[in-house]
Design a protein around this motif. Structure first.
Motif, mmCIF file in Angstrom:
data_model
loop_
_atom_site.group_PDB
_atom_site.id
_atom_site.type_symbol
_atom_site.label_atom_id
_atom_site.label_comp_id
_atom_site.label_asym_id
_atom_site.label_seq_id
_atom_site.Cartn_x
_atom_site.Cartn_y
_atom_site.Cartn_z
ATOM 1 N N VAL A 185 -16.613 54.463 19.346
ATOM 2 C CA VAL A 185 -15.505 53.511 19.384
ATOM 3 C C VAL A 185 -15.782 52.346 18.440
ATOM 4 O O VAL A 185 -14.878 51.867 17.736
ATOM 5 C CB VAL A 185 -15.283 53.014 20.823
ATOM 6 C CG1 VAL A 185 -14.395 51.773 20.851
ATOM 7 C CG2 VAL A 185 -14.665 54.119 21.660
ATOM 8 N N ARG A 186 -17.017 51.886 18.408
ATOM 9 C CA ARG A 186 -17.366 50.777 17.511
ATOM 10 C C ARG A 186 -17.110 51.161 16.059
ATOM 11 O O ARG A 186 -16.562 50.370 15.280
ATOM 12 C CB ARG A 186 -18.833 50.387 17.701
ATOM 13 C CG ARG A 186 -19.289 49.273 16.756
ATOM 14 C CD ARG A 186 -20.775 48.987 16.930
ATOM 15 N NE ARG A 186 -21.197 47.902 16.049
ATOM 16 C CZ ARG A 186 -21.542 48.058 14.779
ATOM 17 N NH1 ARG A 186 -21.499 49.275 14.226
ATOM 18 N NH2 ARG A 186 -21.918 47.021 14.048
ATOM 19 N N GLU A 187 -17.492 52.373 15.672
ATOM 20 C CA GLU A 187 -17.270 52.802 14.293
ATOM 21 C C GLU A 187 -15.783 52.904 13.978
ATOM 22 O O GLU A 187 -15.346 52.528 12.882
ATOM 23 C CB GLU A 187 -17.981 54.127 14.041
ATOM 24 C CG GLU A 187 -19.503 53.999 14.069
ATOM 25 C CD GLU A 187 -20.209 55.254 13.625
ATOM 26 O OE1 GLU A 187 -19.530 56.197 13.152
ATOM 27 O OE2 GLU A 187 -21.452 55.299 13.736
ATOM 28 N N LEU A 188 -15.002 53.399 14.924
ATOM 29 C CA LEU A 188 -13.557 53.442 14.724
ATOM 30 C C LEU A 188 -12.981 52.031 14.622
ATOM 31 O O LEU A 188 -12.110 51.753 13.793
ATOM 32 C CB LEU A 188 -12.891 54.200 15.870
ATOM 33 C CG LEU A 188 -13.114 55.715 15.919
ATOM 34 C CD1 LEU A 188 -12.629 56.279 17.244
ATOM 35 C CD2 LEU A 188 -12.421 56.409 14.758
ATOM 36 N N ARG A 189 -13.483 51.130 15.460
ATOM 37 C CA ARG A 189 -12.969 49.754 15.478
ATOM 38 C C ARG A 189 -13.223 49.041 14.161
ATOM 39 O O ARG A 189 -12.296 48.466 13.572
ATOM 40 C CB ARG A 189 -13.625 48.976 16.626
ATOM 41 C CG ARG A 189 -13.346 47.479 16.607
ATOM 42 C CD ARG A 189 -13.907 46.784 17.817
ATOM 43 N NE ARG A 189 -15.329 46.935 17.994
ATOM 44 C CZ ARG A 189 -16.256 46.238 17.322
ATOM 45 N NH1 ARG A 189 -15.901 45.364 16.397
ATOM 46 N NH2 ARG A 189 -17.549 46.424 17.560
ATOM 47 N N ILE A 190 -14.451 49.046 13.697
ATOM 48 C CA ILE A 190 -14.736 48.318 12.467
ATOM 49 C C ILE A 190 -14.168 49.036 11.244
ATOM 50 O O ILE A 190 -14.014 48.436 10.185
ATOM 51 C CB ILE A 190 -16.244 48.045 12.287
ATOM 52 C CG1 ILE A 190 -17.018 49.347 12.085
ATOM 53 C CG2 ILE A 190 -16.789 47.260 13.474
ATOM 54 C CD1 ILE A 190 -18.492 49.122 11.802
ATOM 55 N N GLY A 191 -13.820 50.321 11.423
ATOM 56 C CA GLY A 191 -13.170 51.056 10.343
ATOM 57 C C GLY A 191 -11.667 50.865 10.295
ATOM 58 O O GLY A 191 -10.998 51.443 9.428
ATOM 59 N N GLY A 192 -11.126 50.092 11.226
ATOM 60 C CA GLY A 192 -9.686 49.840 11.224
ATOM 61 C C GLY A 192 -8.873 50.899 11.934
ATOM 62 O O GLY A 192 -7.641 50.897 11.843
#
Length: 290
Positions: A23-30
């Motif tokens: 989820v963190r990777e999706l979040r910071i990836g927009g």
């Protein structure tokens, strides 16, 4: 043979830590919508795990509000409060920090526009926000979180109190913390470098600004922070314009606008289009009373 469309529900076991990392990777990836769907689909029975999911969902929504111009975070934060209360957890630092970021955003963005400085704002609300950031710094459970509290003390000084001489000290402390922490936090370093470079630029030290903004861009890209890297590219476009390379500045801004539109980063897209129309996104806040 006739195929009948149906919805198939499949249970997949995955550790909570791995889920939150994804989820963190999706979040910071927009990819805010995908991250929210993933969190909402997770089924947990442990109250503490439910609270962690709710806090993660609030952070995703907050970054959607920040870059995408949505208004999703308040409802998610309220839900996180309820989940957190049910978990009987004692350390609520992360949730309190999200509330601080949410309230900071509400004070610095008014009617969809960036409006820094104290004019027209409740002095008590500004002072309360600074006090909350100081409290977060004092009770931070680790160096990285302490560094983020320091970063927001700088942003509050810069963008709410117009204390341009005070803010860089907070950013320098945040940068040292980001670089020395185990493990280091590239996103905290990026944020500190971004704002230190802004002060360099205001003081006419474009070489130092380029050094800091280039490193910030690299750190953001390496960490996978797509919206943040796009906003950082805008600052490099500013330096290109300052150096007389209007064609290069415009080309970079057009690409930023195109990418930002593609991922739904509405605020960054508007900033890039404003830059193309001649607006300087790095103009310092107006002095109080001016």
């Amino acid at each position: 043979m006739t195929n009948t469309a149906s919805t198939v529900r499949t249970a997949v076991a995955v550790s909570l830590d791995h889920l939150l990392a994804a989820v963190r990777e999706l979040r910071i990836g927009g990819r805010w919508e995908r991250a929210s769907v993933l969190l909402d689909a997770a089924e947990v029975t442990d109250p503490s795990a439910r609270a962690r999911l709710a806090v993660a969902a609030a952070e995703v929504s907050l970054e959607s509000d920040w870059f995408g111009g949505t208004s999703l975070a308040r409802a998610r934060l309220d839900a996180a409060e309820k989940a957190f209360a049910g978990a009987h957890r004692h350390d609520r630092w992360d949730l309190d920090c999200l509330w601080l970021r949410h309230d900071y955003l509400g004070l610095v963005h008014i009617d969809g526009s960036f409006r820094p400085g104290p004019d027209g704002k409740d002095p008590k609300a500004l002072a309360a926000l600074r006090s909350r950031a100081e409290n977060l710094r004092e009770r931070a459970p680790d160096d990285v979180r302490r560094g983020w509290a320091e970063m927001y003390l700088g942003l509050i000084a810069d963008n709410l109190f117009a204390e341009r001489d005070l803010a860089p000290g907070h950013y320098e402390t945040a940068l040292r913390t980001a670089d020395s922490a185990e493990p280091a936090d590239p996103l905290l370093a990026r944020e500190a470098l971004r704002h230190l470079g802004d002060h360099d630029h205001d003081h006419g030290d474009h070489a130092r600004a380029l050094e800091r903004w280039s490193r910030a861009t690299e750190l953001g890209a390496r960490a996978g922070a797509v919206p943040g890297t796009l906003s950082q590219q805008m600052l490099l476009a500013v330096l290109a314009r300052d150096a007389g390379d209007e064609a290069g500045a415009a080309a970079l801004a057009r690409e930023v606008a195109r990418w930002a539109k593609a991922i739904g980063a509405a605020d960054t897209e508007a900033q890039a289009n404003g830059f193309l129309a001649g607006v300087d996104p790095t103009a310092p806040p107006a002095e109080s009373g001016s």
